[in-house]
Design a protein around this motif. Structure first.
Motif, PDB file in Angstrom:
ATOM      1  N   SER A  83     -11.825 -25.786  -0.806  1.00  0.00           N
ATOM      2  CA  SER A  83     -10.888 -24.650  -0.875  1.00  0.00           C
ATOM      3  C   SER A  83      -9.441 -25.127  -0.877  1.00  0.00           C
ATOM      4  N   LEU A  84      -9.155 -26.086  -1.724  1.00  0.00           N
ATOM      5  CA  LEU A  84      -7.824 -26.697  -1.737  1.00  0.00           C
ATOM      6  C   LEU A  84      -6.748 -25.694  -2.125  1.00  0.00           C
ATOM      7  N   LYS A  85      -5.600 -25.849  -1.500  1.00  0.00           N
ATOM      8  CA  LYS A  85      -4.457 -24.979  -1.726  1.00  0.00           C
ATOM      9  C   LYS A  85      -3.299 -25.792  -2.298  1.00  0.00           C
ATOM     10  N   LEU A  86      -2.349 -25.096  -2.890  1.00  0.00           N
ATOM     11  CA  LEU A  86      -1.187 -25.783  -3.442  1.00  0.00           C
ATOM     12  C   LEU A  86      -0.497 -26.633  -2.378  1.00  0.00           C
ATOM     13  N   THR A 115      -3.364 -42.332  -1.446  1.00  0.00           N
ATOM     14  CA  THR A 115      -3.904 -41.844  -2.713  1.00  0.00           C
ATOM     15  C   THR A 115      -3.352 -40.442  -2.950  1.00  0.00           C
ATOM     16  N   GLN A 116      -2.933 -40.182  -4.173  1.00  0.00           N
ATOM     17  CA  GLN A 116      -2.271 -38.920  -4.489  1.00  0.00           C
ATOM     18  C   GLN A 116      -3.295 -37.806  -4.711  1.00  0.00           C
ATOM     19  N   VAL A 117      -3.052 -36.676  -4.078  1.00  0.00           N
ATOM     20  CA  VAL A 117      -3.826 -35.457  -4.315  1.00  0.00           C
ATOM     21  C   VAL A 117      -2.863 -34.389  -4.815  1.00  0.00           C
ATOM     22  N   THR A 118      -3.148 -33.850  -5.972  1.00  0.00           N
ATOM     23  CA  THR A 118      -2.309 -32.808  -6.541  1.00  0.00           C
ATOM     24  C   THR A 118      -3.155 -31.577  -6.816  1.00  0.00           C
ATOM     25  N   VAL A 119      -2.747 -30.459  -6.234  1.00  0.00           N
ATOM     26  CA  VAL A 119      -3.459 -29.193  -6.418  1.00  0.00           C
ATOM     27  C   VAL A 119      -2.617 -28.310  -7.324  1.00  0.00           C
ATOM     28  N   SER A 120      -3.199 -27.851  -8.402  1.00  0.00           N
ATOM     29  CA  SER A 120      -2.474 -27.038  -9.374  1.00  0.00           C
ATOM     30  C   SER A 120      -2.946 -25.591  -9.325  1.00  0.00           C
TER      31      SER A 120
END
Length: 121
Positions: A83-86, A115-120
């Motif tokens: 349930s990832l959020k911005l 490590t990069q995590v980007t949520v779009s």
């Protein structure tokens, strides 16, 4: 000195999932944790797990969404993120220390490179 190498970051849509992995050289006696740093913000604690795996602690914004676990046979710690959020967008760091309290307190002695995590949206 404990070596830690994170992997599993990437780009994911909001509501999606990612699993981060951290291979380490610390062995079974180390407590492990995950931290994150968003652009323009200070690094913050995310989750910790004790050396025996029976103690875990999470920051409030990720409770119920993130799960930390460890596989000592593979010297690996995981962070399952659902349930990832911005606002979860950040560089995620793995950390290790002999003392659980130092991990939870945000002052572990050993850090990975992140490590990069980007949520779009």
């Amino acid at each position: 000195q404990v070596q830690l190498i994170e992997s599993g970051g990437g780009l994911v849509e909001a509501g999606g999932s990612l699993r981060l992995s951290c291979v380490h050289s610390g062995g079974t006696s180390y407590s492990m944790g995950w931290f994150r740093q968003a652009p323009g913000k200070e690094r913050e604690f995310v989750a910790a797990i004790g050396w025996a795996g029976n103690l875990t602690h999470y920051t409030d914004p990720v409770k119920g969404r993130f799960t930390i676990s460890r596989d000592d046979a593979k010297n690996t710690v995981f962070l399952q993120m659902n349930s990832l959020k911005l606002e979860d967008t950040a560089v995620y760091f793995c950390a290790a220390d002999e003392l659980y309290g130092r991990v939870v307190g945000g002052k572990p002695k050993n850090w990975g490179q992140g490590t990069q995590v980007t949520v779009s949206s």
